[in-house]
Design an enzyme around this catalytic site. Sequence first.
Site, PDB file in Angstrom:
ATOM      1  N   HIS A 192      30.387  39.519 101.630  1.00 31.92           N
ATOM      2  CA  HIS A 192      30.367  38.098 101.971  1.00 31.92           C
ATOM      3  C   HIS A 192      29.638  37.923 103.294  1.00 31.92           C
ATOM      4  CE1 HIS A 192      31.742  34.076 103.064  1.00 31.92           C
ATOM      5  NE2 HIS A 192      32.138  33.922 101.829  1.00 31.92           N
ATOM      6  N   LEU A 227      39.892  33.055  96.743  1.00 28.30           N
ATOM      7  CA  LEU A 227      38.463  33.246  96.974  1.00 28.30           C
ATOM      8  C   LEU A 227      38.165  33.753  98.377  1.00 28.30           C
ATOM      9  CD1 LEU A 227      35.587  32.918  95.837  1.00 28.30           C
ATOM     10  CD2 LEU A 227      35.609  30.578  96.737  1.00 28.30           C
ATOM     11  N   ASP A 228      37.444  34.882  98.451  1.00 26.97           N
ATOM     12  CA  ASP A 228      36.976  35.469  99.718  1.00 26.97           C
ATOM     13  C   ASP A 228      38.111  35.698 100.718  1.00 26.97           C
ATOM     14  OD1 ASP A 228      34.344  35.540  98.838  1.00 26.97           O
ATOM     15  OD2 ASP A 228      33.921  33.513  99.560  1.00 26.97           O
ATOM     16  N   ALA A 229      39.274  36.052 100.209  1.00 31.05           N
ATOM     17  CA  ALA A 229      40.418  36.254 101.096  1.00 31.05           C
ATOM     18  C   ALA A 229      41.126  37.568 100.831  1.00 31.05           C
ATOM     19  CB  ALA A 229      41.405  35.092 100.950  1.00 31.05           C
TER      20      ALA A 229
END
Length: 284
Positions: A192, A227-229
């Site tokens: 990311h 999401l993205d965590a």
Amino acid sequence: MEKSILIIQCKDQKGIVASVSDFLYKYNGNILEIDQHVDEEIGMFFMRAAWEQESFGLDKESIRPAFENEVANRFQMKFDLYFNFPKPRMAIFVSKLSHCLFDILSRYYAGQFDVEIPLVISNHLDLKRVVTAFRIPFYHMPVDKSNKAAVEKEQIALLKEYKVDFVVLARYMQILSGNFIQEFPNQVINIHHSFLPAFVGAKPYHAAYERGVKIIGATAHYVTEELDAGPIIEQEVARVRHHNSPSDLVQMGQDVEKVVLSKAIKYHLERKVLAYGNKTIIFY
């Protein structure tokens, strides 16, 4: 060299290191690497030990039950046992951006990754020629809202057919469903841009430029349904100067992304990552 790797987690208590070392010594284990960490906030102990398997007094099938009976049960340990043979099998998912894919394939070709890459899956055809040049099967699987569930079902079946151990999202611009993630818990690595979750969207580096940021970076993490965590594996930054243009930031950001992703893959391959809750322990 054939190695066996033991990853341990349990409540911190006296005698753990000595007991593990005694177990390996008892069976003529030549220890190659050993590292441990205590999280004092939660009172947990974490350990990674690697040893030569060839001279070890137990075969692969006998190690787990012997360790469980002689050590793990006494300390109420959770543990995982891994071997670096046969090589892990890694699938790559990619869209149109090529920088992470090129970096992974070049390191693979140079022998920097002790891994097999049985296939690459993409929702676009742009990078097919690159992949086939490395003699790796390329599967074009377009995805949109109308066919997402069906395509993911095909992807999962394909990964199982190829006996894939883990998946790397090399700038794959699709969000994986919960069903897909549950098939590969802590086995899907994503890269990311930025430190999560700043500057989301299609042009993150242009947004960073507009804000006049002084540092840009990248984060490699395991994919979770949020999401993205997911648990973070590796991060890195690059300094931004006032004269850097948006195109400079894109280049700098992509350079950071590919290095961070490759480090995360390396740590995962060497079994140096222990995911605990939404955090990771990295055994360097």
